[in-house]
Write a protein that holds these residues in place. Sequence first.
Motif, PDB file in Angstrom:
ATOM      1  N   TYR A  85      -7.776 -14.145   5.093  1.00  0.00           N
ATOM      2  CA  TYR A  85      -7.325 -12.778   5.025  1.00  0.00           C
ATOM      3  C   TYR A  85      -8.411 -12.263   3.832  1.00  0.00           C
ATOM      4  O   TYR A  85      -8.534 -12.943   2.866  1.00  0.00           O
ATOM      5  CB  TYR A  85      -5.991 -12.511   4.479  1.00  0.00           C
ATOM      6  CG  TYR A  85      -5.039 -12.890   5.641  1.00  0.00           C
ATOM      7  CD1 TYR A  85      -4.563 -14.249   5.526  1.00  0.00           C
ATOM      8  CD2 TYR A  85      -4.753 -12.016   6.520  1.00  0.00           C
ATOM      9  CE1 TYR A  85      -3.674 -14.629   6.559  1.00  0.00           C
ATOM     10  CE2 TYR A  85      -3.594 -12.467   7.554  1.00  0.00           C
ATOM     11  CZ  TYR A  85      -3.415 -13.720   7.459  1.00  0.00           C
ATOM     12  OH  TYR A  85      -2.498 -14.163   8.641  1.00  0.00           O
ATOM     13  N   SER A  86      -8.794 -10.843   4.002  1.00  0.00           N
ATOM     14  CA  SER A  86      -9.732 -10.384   2.993  1.00  0.00           C
ATOM     15  C   SER A  86      -9.396  -8.979   2.889  1.00  0.00           C
ATOM     16  O   SER A  86      -8.799  -8.380   3.993  1.00  0.00           O
ATOM     17  CB  SER A  86     -11.272 -10.667   3.319  1.00  0.00           C
ATOM     18  OG  SER A  86     -11.600 -10.155   4.895  1.00  0.00           O
ATOM     19  N   TRP A  87      -9.853  -8.223   1.799  1.00  0.00           N
ATOM     20  CA  TRP A  87      -9.695  -6.761   1.907  1.00  0.00           C
ATOM     21  C   TRP A  87     -10.897  -6.097   0.935  1.00  0.00           C
ATOM     22  O   TRP A  87     -11.378  -6.871   0.243  1.00  0.00           O
ATOM     23  CB  TRP A  87      -8.289  -6.478   1.224  1.00  0.00           C
ATOM     24  CG  TRP A  87      -8.307  -6.990  -0.170  1.00  0.00           C
ATOM     25  CD1 TRP A  87      -8.077  -8.095  -0.794  1.00  0.00           C
ATOM     26  CD2 TRP A  87      -8.714  -6.007  -1.226  1.00  0.00           C
ATOM     27  NE1 TRP A  87      -8.061  -8.036  -2.242  1.00  0.00           N
ATOM     28  CE2 TRP A  87      -8.487  -6.717  -2.555  1.00  0.00           C
ATOM     29  CE3 TRP A  87      -9.034  -4.562  -1.576  1.00  0.00           C
ATOM     30  CZ2 TRP A  87      -8.683  -6.164  -3.880  1.00  0.00           C
ATOM     31  CZ3 TRP A  87      -9.142  -4.091  -2.881  1.00  0.00           C
ATOM     32  CH2 TRP A  87      -9.072  -4.935  -3.867  1.00  0.00           C
ATOM     33  N   LYS A  88     -11.162  -5.033   1.329  1.00  0.00           N
ATOM     34  CA  LYS A  88     -12.254  -4.280   0.726  1.00  0.00           C
ATOM     35  C   LYS A  88     -11.594  -2.890   0.358  1.00  0.00           C
ATOM     36  O   LYS A  88     -10.700  -2.288   0.753  1.00  0.00           O
ATOM     37  CB  LYS A  88     -13.493  -4.236   1.380  1.00  0.00           C
ATOM     38  CG  LYS A  88     -14.223  -5.599   1.793  1.00  0.00           C
ATOM     39  CD  LYS A  88     -14.759  -6.234   0.392  1.00  0.00           C
ATOM     40  CE  LYS A  88     -15.313  -7.444   0.827  1.00  0.00           C
ATOM     41  NZ  LYS A  88     -15.793  -8.128  -0.286  1.00  0.00           N
ATOM     42  N   GLY A  89     -12.270  -2.098  -0.680  1.00  0.00           N
ATOM     43  CA  GLY A  89     -11.930  -0.917  -0.801  1.00  0.00           C
ATOM     44  C   GLY A  89     -10.838  -0.540  -2.266  1.00  0.00           C
ATOM     45  O   GLY A  89     -11.065  -1.430  -2.896  1.00  0.00           O
ATOM     46  N   PHE A  90     -10.040   0.072  -2.049  1.00  0.00           N
ATOM     47  CA  PHE A  90      -8.951   0.207  -3.000  1.00  0.00           C
ATOM     48  C   PHE A  90      -7.593  -0.453  -2.616  1.00  0.00           C
ATOM     49  O   PHE A  90      -7.093  -0.358  -1.482  1.00  0.00           O
ATOM     50  CB  PHE A  90      -8.869   1.937  -3.409  1.00  0.00           C
ATOM     51  CG  PHE A  90      -9.845   2.283  -4.302  1.00  0.00           C
ATOM     52  CD1 PHE A  90      -9.856   2.119  -5.548  1.00  0.00           C
ATOM     53  CD2 PHE A  90     -10.727   3.271  -3.682  1.00  0.00           C
ATOM     54  CE1 PHE A  90     -10.960   2.589  -6.208  1.00  0.00           C
ATOM     55  CE2 PHE A  90     -11.723   3.944  -4.329  1.00  0.00           C
ATOM     56  CZ  PHE A  90     -11.830   3.766  -5.761  1.00  0.00           C
ATOM     57  N   THR A  91      -7.049  -0.976  -3.555  1.00  0.00           N
ATOM     58  CA  THR A  91      -5.580  -1.419  -3.308  1.00  0.00           C
ATOM     59  C   THR A  91      -4.744  -1.234  -4.800  1.00  0.00           C
ATOM     60  O   THR A  91      -5.340  -1.184  -5.711  1.00  0.00           O
ATOM     61  CB  THR A  91      -5.486  -2.828  -3.157  1.00  0.00           C
ATOM     62  OG1 THR A  91      -3.999  -3.252  -2.725  1.00  0.00           O
ATOM     63  CG2 THR A  91      -5.726  -3.831  -4.360  1.00  0.00           C
ATOM     64  N   PRO A  92      -3.578  -0.769  -4.652  1.00  0.00           N
ATOM     65  CA  PRO A  92      -2.828  -0.442  -5.826  1.00  0.00           C
ATOM     66  C   PRO A  92      -2.378  -1.579  -6.454  1.00  0.00           C
ATOM     67  O   PRO A  92      -2.470  -2.782  -6.070  1.00  0.00           O
ATOM     68  CB  PRO A  92      -1.508   0.210  -5.365  1.00  0.00           C
ATOM     69  CG  PRO A  92      -1.671   0.758  -3.864  1.00  0.00           C
ATOM     70  CD  PRO A  92      -2.721  -0.287  -3.385  1.00  0.00           C
ATOM     71  N   SER A  93      -2.188  -1.797  -7.723  1.00  0.00           N
ATOM     72  CA  SER A  93      -1.778  -2.849  -8.598  1.00  0.00           C
ATOM     73  C   SER A  93      -1.004  -2.319  -9.795  1.00  0.00           C
ATOM     74  O   SER A  93      -1.275  -1.334 -10.220  1.00  0.00           O
ATOM     75  CB  SER A  93      -3.094  -3.454  -9.094  1.00  0.00           C
ATOM     76  OG  SER A  93      -2.565  -4.561  -9.860  1.00  0.00           O
TER      77      SER A  93
END
Length: 261
Positions: A85-93
């Motif tokens: 699994y991967s992600w790009k862009g913005f994610t909340p933290s």
Amino acid sequence: MKHLHSLVAGAFVVLALVATSCSDSNDPAIDLDQTVKFEFDKAEFSSTGEWDYCFDAAYDNALTIDGLTFMRSALASEWDGITYYSWKGFTPSVSTDKSDHSGNWVTYQWGAITGQPVLGNGFMLGCWDSQETLTVAPDYTVPAHQSVKIDAKTPVTPAYAYITNACYTYYTLLNGDDFCHKFTSDDWLTLYIHGLRNGDLTSTIEVRLANGTNILSAWQKVDLSTLGTVDAIYFQMASSDSGQWGMNTPAYFCLGSLTLK
């Protein structure tokens, strides 16, 4: 689509009014500042600060805060019977952990090196696609797809933002790892902030996340006024430690808040 725009459902926007006299028609207009304050429902996060939907493709481009959409994407791919699994862009933290987790950044990639947000209880973590074409001199090409981007429903005029390093990036520059070297006095890491209006570049602002061995470890206020009036802002990165496949440096940064005029 998931909309994070209230205290219960996610983030909300605070409007601050600067009062001026309204005695006659020649008086100056009221100055309206809109500051994005990241206030999230902690029930949607793990103990490490990871957003529950970070790797869920159903939530691509689903972070909307009162007319601003924080673009993101997630991908699941299978190799030799294992799903990655991967992600790009913005994610909340909402992570407050600023410890060195070298060797296990997959689990602990969510932290800002400050260990605390600017406003509210969280921040946006940006992860840039280092295969993306850089918008730099001499041609300033705008890529067809911008991986880390904020879209505005109507044109806005950015005033300033607060930026800092992600823990993953900070400690990798400080110590080096199997993929990139420890930063020396000759190294640098730059964040580019680009403004767009009707698809055309308005201006570019450079933020040094590292200059030699001086690595940013606090929230830095960045003046965005030279971007002008825009309908989108996108972010890119460049590092002295780069190779055939792009940056070796982890392509992470943190956005603490964003103020619009």
